[in-house]
Design a protein around this motif. Structure first.
Motif, PDB file in Angstrom:
ATOM      1  N   ASN A  34       0.770   5.267   0.276  1.00  0.00           N
ATOM      2  CA  ASN A  34       0.021   6.475   0.618  1.00  0.00           C
ATOM      3  C   ASN A  34       0.840   7.698   0.214  1.00  0.00           C
ATOM      4  OD1 ASN A  34      -1.899   4.805   1.810  1.00  0.00           O
ATOM      5  ND2 ASN A  34      -1.013   5.018   3.848  1.00  0.00           N
ATOM      6  N   ARG A  78      -4.124   7.049  -2.674  1.00  0.00           N
ATOM      7  CA  ARG A  78      -3.687   5.781  -2.106  1.00  0.00           C
ATOM      8  C   ARG A  78      -3.627   4.751  -3.228  1.00  0.00           C
ATOM      9  NH1 ARG A  78      -7.079   3.576   2.801  1.00  0.00           N
ATOM     10  NH2 ARG A  78      -6.025   5.376   3.751  1.00  0.00           N
ATOM     11  N   GLN A  94       0.860  -1.186   0.000  1.00  0.00           N
ATOM     12  CA  GLN A  94       0.000   0.000   0.000  1.00  0.00           C
ATOM     13  C   GLN A  94       0.890   1.228   0.000  1.00  0.00           C
ATOM     14  OE1 GLN A  94      -3.741   0.220   2.225  1.00  0.00           O
ATOM     15  NE2 GLN A  94      -2.982   2.081   3.195  1.00  0.00           N
TER      16      GLN A  94
END
Length: 517
Positions: A485, A505, A483
């Protein structure tokens, strides 16, 4: 993607990726993403070792050759670079060049295309190797690279500003890249056969030519306990961005290389870095090159220790390392207007590593913290331009090249545990950058008044988990999920009414098949 930003970089790395099959005779251990027990480590044995003597004449000739060739290429393309010219010599030439070296009016951050500015790291790598190939240690070679870069900036590019960013990228980035290529080429020469020799030429062509001419010397390294890594991998990646509602599937091609000498002997603490770590990866979709990532790190030596086991299966042993390091990174994710790219020189940092293991289990921890000089596309650019704004009258480098200069930091953390053939792991990378906002230090072109300077701040946090399974000593498969961000802010300095923020994101999942040479 920008057509100009990665031209030099991608040509050079393309050659490297195309040449990877030549490394088929290299031996290696699995990298940190698939760490194996120590009894599986492969080492390169050398029968003799003697540090090289410094050859001042050889270094001077090699460096002069590169500078003369570079000057010729620069002169041949001068017609297309007129927009970058700021000065002409008028009157006393000696006084002109003295002022270039001593006056703040001549030292600026330039606004060349990213591909040209980042290409200075490759020039610096050649300078660095000119000294390393002739018996100079790492730190002496860094100093020599700085001198060579200053000569180029002050005299070869005498019509332009003396570029501060080029000095940083050439010296520090060139040292990291040059040392990485130098040590990898040296490692490959310990292998038998013409294929490793051919691949070593890609990393260090000058030394290969010298060896063909009969002027080569034996390795200056004692690698009797070093661990050599050379992996090639491929896979499939699916990425999805939340805010921009964009998803794509890409094919991955990449390589990992490492020389880990933390347990071996070197030719002195101030001479040879104890670890070189390099990763390159390209993601190719139907849109073209979707992603490109390259990271190279050099551990400069430090404090280390270890305790051995009693050779029983249940006995635990451990080792640890702490010391200074330096690195460089280029990352480009996405294409065209949605592309997120940054080129970073991790000027200096601290690295720590620890390992605990017995016959069945291996646990590894690593961490780095760096101070950064970066060339980054402000992440808020997407929202800023969507509001109908532009960068006219602001930083000329953003207007000209879609990126800006910034200081900041990078923090890395990784942990993995290997049990027999299975490895579980996690990685964290956190980066923060704040733009350089002193207008007096930026090149001001005649066509750009630069009266409404902007400040930008960028942040990127990457969280990754993975599981890896080794089918045998050469082939492994791993599943990764990450992930990412991101957020960025643009705000006016001279015009406080300007403000824009953009957050997104991205989720990335990929399956990877690696072959260990």
């Amino acid at each position: 993607m920008l057509q100009t930003q990665g031209l030099c970089l991608r040509i050079g790395v393309g050659i490297l990726l195309l040449s990877l099959p030549l490394a088929g005779q290299c031996q290696a251990e699995q990298p940190s993403s698939s760490t194996r027990n120590e009894h599986q480590h492969t080492t390169t044995e050398l029968t003799s070792f003697s540090p090289a003597e410094k050859n001042w004449l050889g270094a001077s000739l090699e460096l002069s050759t590169w500078l003369i060739l570079g000057t010729g290429l620069y002169s041949a393309s001068s017609e297309s670079m007129k927009d970058d010219f700021d000065y002409e010599i008028e009157g006393d030439a000696a006084k002109y060049f003295y002022q270039r070296l001593t006056s703040n009016d001549s030292w600026k951050y330039d606004d060349n295309a990213l591909g040209m500015n980042w290409g200075h790291a490759y020039a610096g790598a050649i300078y660095h190797q000119s000294f390393r190939n002739n018996g100079f240690n790492y730190y002496e070679s860094v100093a020599g690279t700085f001198v060579a870069s200053t000569i180029w900036e002050a005299f070869a590019e005498y019509k332009e500003v003396v570029s501060i960013n080029d000095q940083i990228v050439t010296t520090w980035g060139g040292a990291v890249l040059g040392e990485s290529f130098y040590q990898l080429a040296d490692m490959l020469r310990t292998k038998e056969g013409w294929l490793p020799t051919a691949f070593a030429w890609v990393f260090n062509p000058a030394d290969t030519v010298k060896r063909w001419a009969g002027y080569g010397k034996d390795s200056r390294f004692d690698r009797s306990k070093s661990v050599d890594i050379f992996n090639l991998y491929t896979g499939v990646l699916h990425s999805q961005k939340t805010a921009s509602d964009y998803s794509v599937t890409s094919m991955l091609l990449g390589m990992e290389a490492r020389i880990d000498n933390r347990k071996g002997k070197t030719d002195g603490f101030v001479s040879t870095p104890s670890l070189v770590d390099m990763n390159m990866e390209a993601g190719i979709s139907q849109n073209g090159i979707e992603d490109w990532q390259m990271h190279t790190q050099v551990w400069l030596g430090g404090y280390k220790g270890h305790s051995a086991s009693n050779h029983l299966a249940s006995d635990w042993a451990h080792s640890f390392y702490f010391g200074p390091s330096t690195a460089m990174e280029y990352t480009s994710l996405g294409t065209d207007a949605d592309e997120d790219f940054y080129a970073v020189v991790n000027l200096l940092g601290l690295s720590a590593a620890a390992n605990w293991h017995n016959q069945y289990i291996n646990i590894e921890f690593k961490s780095d913290i760096f101070g950064d000089f970066s060339m980054v596309k402000p992440f808020a650019t997407t929202d800023y331009l969507a509001q109908g704004r532009n960068f006219w009258g602001t930083k000329s480098v953003i207007w000209e090249g879609d990126y800006g200069y910034a200081w900041g930091h990078t923090f890395n953390l990784s942990f993995n545990i290997n049990i027999e053939h299975v490895t579980f792991g996690m990685k964290l990378k956190s980066q923060r950058w704040d733009s350089l906002d002193d207008k007096d230090m930026e090149r001001v072109a005649l066509w750009n008044p630069n009266v409404n300077d902007l400040n930008f701040e960028d942040a990127r946090d990457r969280y990754q988990i993975y599981i890896d399974y080794a089918f045998n000593s050469a082939i492994s498969m791993s599943l990764h999920h990450e992930q990412l961000n991101q957020y960025g802010i643009i705000e006016g300095i001279d015009n406080p009414q300007i403000y824009s923020r953009y957050d997104d994101r991205q989720k990335r999942t990929w399956l990877r098949l690696a072959y260990r040479y």
